[in-house]
Design a protein around this motif. Structure first.
Motif, short mmCIF file in Angstrom:
data_model
loop_
_atom_site.label_atom_id
_atom_site.label_comp_id
_atom_site.label_asym_id
_atom_site.label_seq_id
_atom_site.Cartn_x
_atom_site.Cartn_y
_atom_site.Cartn_z
N VAL A 150 -35.91 89.99 42.41
CA VAL A 150 -35.12 91.21 42.20
C VAL A 150 -33.99 91.37 43.21
O VAL A 150 -33.27 92.37 43.18
CB VAL A 150 -36.03 92.47 42.25
N TYR A 151 -33.81 90.40 44.11
CA TYR A 151 -32.75 90.49 45.12
C TYR A 151 -31.77 89.31 44.97
O TYR A 151 -32.21 88.16 44.92
CB TYR A 151 -33.31 90.43 46.54
N PRO A 152 -30.46 89.59 44.96
CA PRO A 152 -29.50 88.48 45.10
C PRO A 152 -29.52 88.02 46.56
O PRO A 152 -29.34 88.83 47.48
CB PRO A 152 -28.16 89.11 44.73
N ILE A 153 -29.76 86.74 46.77
CA ILE A 153 -30.01 86.22 48.12
C ILE A 153 -28.86 85.34 48.59
O ILE A 153 -28.42 84.43 47.86
CB ILE A 153 -31.32 85.40 48.15
N ASN A 154 -28.37 85.59 49.81
CA ASN A 154 -27.45 84.64 50.44
C ASN A 154 -28.25 83.46 50.99
O ASN A 154 -29.33 83.65 51.56
CB ASN A 154 -26.70 85.32 51.60
N PRO A 155 -27.73 82.24 50.82
CA PRO A 155 -28.47 81.04 51.27
C PRO A 155 -28.39 80.86 52.79
O PRO A 155 -27.85 79.88 53.30
CB PRO A 155 -27.76 79.91 50.53
N ILE A 156 -28.90 81.84 53.53
CA ILE A 156 -28.87 81.83 54.99
C ILE A 156 -30.26 82.22 55.48
O ILE A 156 -30.82 83.23 55.04
CB ILE A 156 -27.82 82.82 55.54
N ASN A 157 -30.80 81.45 56.40
CA ASN A 157 -32.12 81.73 56.96
C ASN A 157 -31.96 82.16 58.42
O ASN A 157 -31.79 81.32 59.31
CB ASN A 157 -33.01 80.48 56.86
N ILE A 158 -31.98 83.47 58.66
CA ILE A 158 -31.84 83.99 60.02
C ILE A 158 -33.19 83.90 60.73
O ILE A 158 -34.19 84.43 60.26
CB ILE A 158 -31.33 85.45 59.99
N VAL A 159 -33.19 83.25 61.89
CA VAL A 159 -34.45 83.01 62.60
C VAL A 159 -34.50 83.66 63.98
O VAL A 159 -35.54 83.70 64.61
CB VAL A 159 -34.73 81.50 62.74
N LYS A 160 -33.36 84.17 64.44
CA LYS A 160 -33.32 84.72 65.79
C LYS A 160 -32.22 85.77 65.88
O LYS A 160 -31.21 85.69 65.19
CB LYS A 160 -33.04 83.59 66.80
N GLY A 161 -32.45 86.77 66.73
CA GLY A 161 -31.43 87.79 66.93
C GLY A 161 -31.43 88.28 68.36
O GLY A 161 -32.46 88.28 69.04
N LYS A 162 -30.26 88.67 68.83
CA LYS A 162 -30.13 89.26 70.16
C LYS A 162 -28.95 90.21 70.15
O LYS A 162 -27.81 89.78 69.94
CB LYS A 162 -29.95 88.19 71.23
N GLY A 163 -29.20 91.49 70.38
CA GLY A 163 -28.13 92.47 70.36
C GLY A 163 -27.47 92.54 69.00
O GLY A 163 -28.14 92.76 67.99
N SER A 164 -26.17 92.35 68.95
CA SER A 164 -25.43 92.38 67.68
C SER A 164 -25.22 91.00 67.08
O SER A 164 -24.43 90.84 66.14
CB SER A 164 -24.07 93.06 67.88
N LEU A 165 -25.92 90.01 67.62
CA LEU A 165 -25.80 88.64 67.11
C LEU A 165 -27.11 88.19 66.48
O LEU A 165 -28.20 88.56 66.93
CB LEU A 165 -25.44 87.68 68.25
N VAL A 166 -26.99 87.38 65.42
CA VAL A 166 -28.14 86.72 64.82
C VAL A 166 -27.80 85.24 64.63
O VAL A 166 -26.63 84.86 64.60
CB VAL A 166 -28.55 87.36 63.47
N PHE A 167 -28.83 84.42 64.51
CA PHE A 167 -28.65 82.97 64.45
C PHE A 167 -29.50 82.40 63.32
O PHE A 167 -30.66 82.80 63.13
CB PHE A 167 -29.07 82.32 65.77
N ASP A 168 -28.91 81.45 62.56
CA ASP A 168 -29.68 80.85 61.47
C ASP A 168 -30.45 79.63 61.95
O ASP A 168 -30.42 79.26 63.14
CB ASP A 168 -28.78 80.53 60.27
N ASP A 169 -31.17 79.01 61.04
CA ASP A 169 -32.04 77.90 61.39
C ASP A 169 -31.26 76.64 61.77
O ASP A 169 -31.84 75.66 62.25
CB ASP A 169 -33.02 77.59 60.25
N LYS A 170 -29.95 76.66 61.59
CA LYS A 170 -29.10 75.54 62.01
C LYS A 170 -28.41 75.82 63.34
O LYS A 170 -27.61 75.02 63.82
CB LYS A 170 -28.05 75.24 60.93
N GLY A 171 -28.68 76.99 63.91
CA GLY A 171 -28.09 77.36 65.19
C GLY A 171 -26.76 78.08 65.08
O GLY A 171 -26.13 78.37 66.10
N THR A 172 -26.30 78.36 63.86
CA THR A 172 -25.02 79.06 63.68
C THR A 172 -25.14 80.52 64.10
O THR A 172 -26.09 81.21 63.71
CB THR A 172 -24.58 78.98 62.20
#
Length: 376
Positions: A6-28
């Protein structure tokens, strides 16, 4: 078993966050200016928040509302202090929809009436009563439909007055977002909110201020309805209340008296939820995050208004809507995939900014630079 799609999904896997930043499983690295629908209010993995939850887990994570939970009283006191509504009462639940559900139910208990006034463009949740007062037929199942809801045009004072005339003493409550979120960052005027207050007083109806997205300091005041200089009878809240931990609540005027069994919840106000919510209020107080939201949000709004390509900039504080022409419909997608900046949207073509309340001016400039390259 598969997930119910039921959700349109962006192909991004966020695995970490700090403050106003988040990081995907590739380190981006991504700049998060949406906070998962205005939920992240004090930043991802905020140290005080993490410590509060961790310490509480080592004590007790859950017990029901059949026993004393001192954290609930601490939360009520702190919320009253920060919001300025010290004489109000707090009922804790788990989500914004549940908060609005309980608000509507409580209003009807209070005055024994059934009809509710809601407005075009509104979004109040997906549970039974909350979705019934939401202006989106696509998400209202037949079982949710009720003749007790009266939808009026947004900010039409004459229509509001006429509804109270037409329905005499049948109106139980009026529910309104101080700023419509899903509706495209539409700001309720001070005069309209004052008119609601006046009519509710005259007709013994309950003024419900849906502050789920537009509350909790996001606009520079605790509730965005506060700009009108009047008090609502019930404020609903959730989103930024727990910085990601599920919690919701209603703040209830003293004239509405409680009775055993009137409202209830299993998980609402549990130890972990209260610990998370206390961390949020403590951060907001210590670091003056409402003031920061007003200052950084005001800066963003003024800078965005300088772009001739933008049709309109709406909002207050760090609840901002950027209305773009159809030819710039790609901007939100390009911000995410070309510049690694998360934003939200409202149909047909409004970019929504709902970042953490401690967003820095440097991060605001990072967004403005990326936005400039896409619209010019």
């Amino acid at each position: 078993m598969n997930l119910f799609d039921v959700y349109p999904i962006n192909p991004i896997n966020i695995v970490k966050g700090k403050g106003s930043l988040v990081f995907d499983d590739k380190g981006t690295e991504y700049l998060d200016l949406y906070g998962g629908h205005a939920v992240i209010s004090i930043g991802h993995t905020n140290p005080r928040y993490v410590k509060r939850l961790e310490d509480q887990l080592h004590q007790i994570g859950f017990y029901s509302n059949s026993i004393e939970i001192p954290l609930q009283k601490q939360l009520a006191e702190k919320l009253g202090e920060v919001s300025g509504k010290t004489d109000y009462q707090l009922f804790l639940c788990n989500s914004g929809a549940e908060a609005n559900e309980n608000a509507l139910k409580l209003a009807s208990f209070y005055n024994s009436k059934k009809k509710v006034i809601a407005f075009t463009g509104s979004f109040h949740g997906r549970t039974s009563l909350a979705v019934a007062v939401t202006d989106n037929p696509k998400i209202v199942a037949p079982i949710n439909e009720t003749p007790n809801v009266i939808f009026l045009p947004w900010l039409d004072e004459a229509a509001l007055e006429q509804a109270f005339i037409d329905h005499k003493d049948e109106i139980s409550s009026v529910i309104i977002e101080g700023i419509q979120g899903v509706g495209g960052i539409q700001v309720a005027t001070e005069s309209f909110l004052q008119k609601i207050r006046s009519l509710c007083d005259t007709h013994n109806a309950v003024f419900i201020a849906d502050s789920v997205q537009c509350g909790y300091g996001r606009t520079g005041k605790f509730y965005s309805h506060d700009f009108a200089g009047v008090n609502a009878d019930i404020y609903s809240m959730a989103k930024g209340m727990g910085n990601g931990f599920p919690i919701g609540a209603i703040s209830i005027a003293p004239k509405i008296k409680p009775a055993y069994g009137m409202l209830g919840t299993t998980f609402g106000g549990n130890h972990l939820a209260c610990a998370a919510a206390l961390a949020v209020l403590e951060e907001m107080s210590e670091f003056k995050l409402m003031q920061n939201a007003a200052e950084v949000g005001g800066y963003l709004i003024e800078e965005l208004k300088k772009f001739s390509e933008v049709k309109e900039v709406r909002g207050r504080g760090l609840m901002i809507g950027i209305d773009l022409p159809a030819e710039l419909s790609n901007v939100k997608k390009d911000l995410l995939f070309k510049h690694h900046i998360f934003t939200g949207e409202a149909k047909p073509n409004v970019i929504r900014l709902l970042p953490a309340l401690n967003l820095t001016k440097a991060y605001a400039d990072r967004f403005l630079e990326a936005f400039s390259t896409l619209v010019k």
